[in-house]
Motif scaffolding. Structure first.
Motif, PDB file in Angstrom:
ATOM      1  N   ARG A 491     164.268  18.411  62.988  1.00  0.00           N
ATOM      2  CA  ARG A 491     163.687  18.293  61.643  1.00  0.00           C
ATOM      3  C   ARG A 491     164.038  19.514  60.793  1.00  0.00           C
ATOM      4  N   ALA A 492     164.032  20.694  61.427  1.00  0.00           N
ATOM      5  CA  ALA A 492     164.404  21.903  60.684  1.00  0.00           C
ATOM      6  C   ALA A 492     165.854  21.836  60.222  1.00  0.00           C
ATOM      7  N   ASP A 493     166.709  21.183  61.017  1.00  0.00           N
ATOM      8  CA  ASP A 493     168.120  21.028  60.650  1.00  0.00           C
ATOM      9  C   ASP A 493     168.335  19.798  59.770  1.00  0.00           C
ATOM     10  N   ARG A 494     167.227  19.105  59.413  1.00  0.00           N
ATOM     11  CA  ARG A 494     167.270  17.898  58.589  1.00  0.00           C
ATOM     12  C   ARG A 494     168.075  16.781  59.264  1.00  0.00           C
ATOM     13  N   ASP A 495     168.101  16.820  60.605  1.00  0.00           N
ATOM     14  CA  ASP A 495     168.733  15.744  61.372  1.00  0.00           C
ATOM     15  C   ASP A 495     167.650  14.721  61.708  1.00  0.00           C
ATOM     16  N   PHE A 496     167.296  13.921  60.699  1.00  0.00           N
ATOM     17  CA  PHE A 496     166.152  13.024  60.836  1.00  0.00           C
ATOM     18  C   PHE A 496     166.432  11.858  61.783  1.00  0.00           C
ATOM     19  N   ALA A 497     167.708  11.501  61.906  1.00  0.00           N
ATOM     20  CA  ALA A 497     168.037  10.429  62.853  1.00  0.00           C
ATOM     21  C   ALA A 497     167.711  10.863  64.275  1.00  0.00           C
ATOM     22  N   LYS A 498     168.099  12.112  64.630  1.00  0.00           N
ATOM     23  CA  LYS A 498     167.783  12.624  65.957  1.00  0.00           C
ATOM     24  C   LYS A 498     166.278  12.780  66.124  1.00  0.00           C
ATOM     25  N   SER A 499     165.585  13.279  65.078  1.00  0.00           N
ATOM     26  CA  SER A 499     164.132  13.437  65.132  1.00  0.00           C
ATOM     27  C   SER A 499     163.454  12.106  65.392  1.00  0.00           C
ATOM     28  N   ASP A 500     163.907  11.045  64.686  1.00  0.00           N
ATOM     29  CA  ASP A 500     163.293   9.725  64.858  1.00  0.00           C
ATOM     30  C   ASP A 500     163.581   9.165  66.245  1.00  0.00           C
ATOM     31  N   ALA A 501     164.778   9.448  66.756  1.00  0.00           N
ATOM     32  CA  ALA A 501     165.126   8.935  68.084  1.00  0.00           C
ATOM     33  C   ALA A 501     164.248   9.572  69.159  1.00  0.00           C
ATOM     34  N   ILE A 502     164.015  10.868  69.031  1.00  0.00           N
ATOM     35  CA  ILE A 502     163.139  11.550  69.987  1.00  0.00           C
ATOM     36  C   ILE A 502     161.728  10.993  69.902  1.00  0.00           C
ATOM     37  N   ARG A 503     161.241  10.786  68.665  1.00  0.00           N
ATOM     38  CA  ARG A 503     159.896  10.229  68.489  1.00  0.00           C
ATOM     39  C   ARG A 503     159.792   8.840  69.110  1.00  0.00           C
ATOM     40  N   ASP A 504     160.799   7.998  68.870  1.00  0.00           N
ATOM     41  CA  ASP A 504     160.764   6.629  69.391  1.00  0.00           C
ATOM     42  C   ASP A 504     160.792   6.623  70.919  1.00  0.00           C
ATOM     43  N   ASP A 505     161.557   7.542  71.511  1.00  0.00           N
ATOM     44  CA  ASP A 505     161.600   7.634  72.969  1.00  0.00           C
ATOM     45  C   ASP A 505     160.238   8.049  73.522  1.00  0.00           C
ATOM     46  N   LEU A 506     159.572   8.967  72.840  1.00  0.00           N
ATOM     47  CA  LEU A 506     158.244   9.399  73.283  1.00  0.00           C
ATOM     48  C   LEU A 506     157.239   8.256  73.166  1.00  0.00           C
TER      49      LEU A 506
END
Length: 527
Positions: A491-506
């Motif tokens: 999120r700090a790097d504004r890589d929201f796709a990766k952030s959302d993927a981590i959230r969805d996996d959790l």
């Protein structure tokens, strides 16, 4: 300090507590019959008894608390009928009755520890006192008992005002009592039960009335007299004991010591915990145990708080939503205390100023009084870390106590001496936790004193402690924290796709990511 007033079930009124022995408080609590796991309704009685003991210690009394373990004599119907619970379970499990007793006693003690209930001065085990029970029965048998083929029975007509505690006696006597051929009165109850001809019990003893086992009611009269003397101060138990078990104890005590002696000066009873789904019953399979709450991800002290939010004499309805609300409240208090401890640590390193500029305040918050104190010792000690009340004023810490703290401490005291009004006492403590611009050492000292009464262990709990991992979880706390760290970096790097993927996996693994949680709790396992 304010006088302690308690509701006496025997007189049905509030009375000022005056101990039998000056400076002492002697309390007996009816403990479990260890034939099965205790459910959370059973454990409400021990949270209540523990709170009572803590209040007595807080008021400066030397406390002697006894809790019994019934491993013989309690029948499947509390009204003196049916099979012995212990013998029945041993037969069902094809195990030794002694093994059954040991297993369920240890399980009960685990729940005691989980709920931060202090150890009593004595755990009295019924089978250790059988010879004393036989002696007791012999001492009252001639004037108050009669023998039938099935055992020795107590004649309730031989004592004054039988059933006054329950106030439920009719001309026909207690309707719930078992009908036995030859009983003189419906309310008469067994002092000694003979082993039926042709049968052998795992637990049986020789007696003047034949081989057999003591009646359930006899046990408590014998153990309370042996360990506390007669009369003693307070006898506690669930409200279900008020109708039969405790009136029968009183009758035995009267037979032993005279009509003016009920055994205890105060008889105190907590009300029922109500659960609408029917899972409170031990016959329902996976009934509601403290361990089940833990398996589902709740810290057991959330249940203690849930109990304290209601008056002990009120019915309390259990729901998962109510437990969750209590858990959130506990988290808020823990975070508040954690922040105060951090602020205090800062004052010692010069990173912040204390409101009163006192340089002599102790530096180690580990010295704070915790809820885990030695039984029989007063909770409020005159040291730098506690507040001591003298004639309504709070003294004992560095400098004058802030008026706002003094006000809430007095509100706490007023509530707690008013028949253990813990609901208001909790609010007074929360007020102190939330105060601003007062001496943080005084805040922590006041909280330590209050929590020593409430037993929520706020001075020691951390956020990590309250993250209880549900039994069904398929991910560890370490994996969760690693994933959340990676998500924050994304999120700090504004890589929201990766952030959302981590959230969805959790989420797929049962983890609710709590973005924007005002408590700052980050995540919870949703199993």
């Amino acid at each position: 300090m304010s006088e302690l007033k308690l509701f006496n079930s025997l007189t049905r009124q509030l009375e000022t507590f005056t101990p039998v022995h000056a400076g002492e408080a002697r309390v007996y609590t009816c403990g479990p019959t260890v034939y099965n796991y205790p459910h959370i309704g059973n454990m409400r009685a021990y949270v209540f008894a523990d709170t009572l003991g803590r209040v007595l210690s807080y008021k400066g009394y030397k406390l002697t608390h006894v809790i019994n373990i019934t491993d013989v004599g309690h029948l499947t119907d509390d009204a003196d009928a049916g099979e012995d619970k212990m013998e029945k379970m041993a037969a069902e499990k094809a195990q030794s009755i002694w093994d059954i007793a040991r297993h369920y006693t240890e399980a009960y003690w685990e729940d005691i520890k989980a709920l931060n209930i202090r150890q009593p001065a004595h755990w009295s085990i019924a089978t250790d006192y059988v010879p004393a029970m036989i002696d007791y029965a012999q001492s009252i048998a001639d004037k108050h008992c009669y023998e039938l083929e099935s055992g020795l029975y107590f004649d309730t007509s031989t004592v004054a005002h039988y059933g006054a505690l329950a106030r439920a006696k009719t001309e026909e006597g207690e309707g719930r009592i078992e009908e036995v051929d030859g009983k003189r009165h419906a309310a008469d109850f067994a002092i000694w039960r003979k082993t039926p001809a042709g049968e052998t019990r795992q637990m049986e003893w020789d007696s003047p009335w034949g081989k057999g086992a003591p009646g359930w009611h006899l046990e408590c009269s014998v153990m309370s007299e042996a360990l506390l003397g007669l009369p003693f101060d307070i006898h506690t138990g669930g409200i279900d004991h008020r109708e039969i078990h405790h009136p029968n104890e009183i009758a035995q005590n009267q037979a032993r010591c005279g009509s003016d002696h009920s055994g205890a000066r105060f008889w105190m009873h907590n009300n029922f915990l109500i659960e609408r789904s029917g899972k409170m019953s031990k016959s329902s399979g996976e009934f509601l145990r403290v361990q089940l709450l833990i398996y589902k991800g709740f810290h057991p002290l959330a249940y203690r708080l849930m109990c304290l939010q209601a008056h002990y004499r009120s019915e309390l309805e259990f729901s998962w939503e109510g437990l969750q609300a209590a858990f959130v409240r506990l988290k808020r208090m823990v975070m508040g205390v954690t922040n105060l401890k951090a602020r205090h640590a800062d004052t010692q390193t010069g990173e912040a100023d204390t409101p009163n500029g006192d340089a002599d305040t102790p530096t180690r918050h580990a010295e704070l009084v915790s809820a885990s104190i030695v039984p029989n010792e007063p909770m409020v000690e005159a040291d730098k870390w506690t507040l001591k009340q003298v004639q309504g004023d709070v003294v004992g810490v560095q400098g004058d106590v802030a008026p706002a703290i003094n006000l809430s401490v007095n509100e706490f005291d007023t509530a707690i001496v008013d028949d253990l009004n813990t609901a208001i006492a909790i609010t007074a403590m929360e007020t102190i936790i939330g105060l601003k611009k007062v001496d943080v050492a005084q805040q922590l000292a006041a909280i330590a004193d209050m929590d020593a009464v409430l037993g929520l262990n706020l001075m020691n709990l951390t956020r990590a402690d309250l993250r209880v991992r549900p039994k069904a979880a398929i991910i560890t706390e370490e994996d969760i924290e690693t994933a959340l760290t990676a998500r924050k970096e994304a999120r700090a790097d504004r890589d929201f796709a990766k952030s959302d993927a981590i959230r969805d996996d959790l989420i797929a693994k049962g983890v609710e990511v709590m973005d924007g949680d005002p408590l700052g709790w980050d995540w919870k396992l949703d199993i």
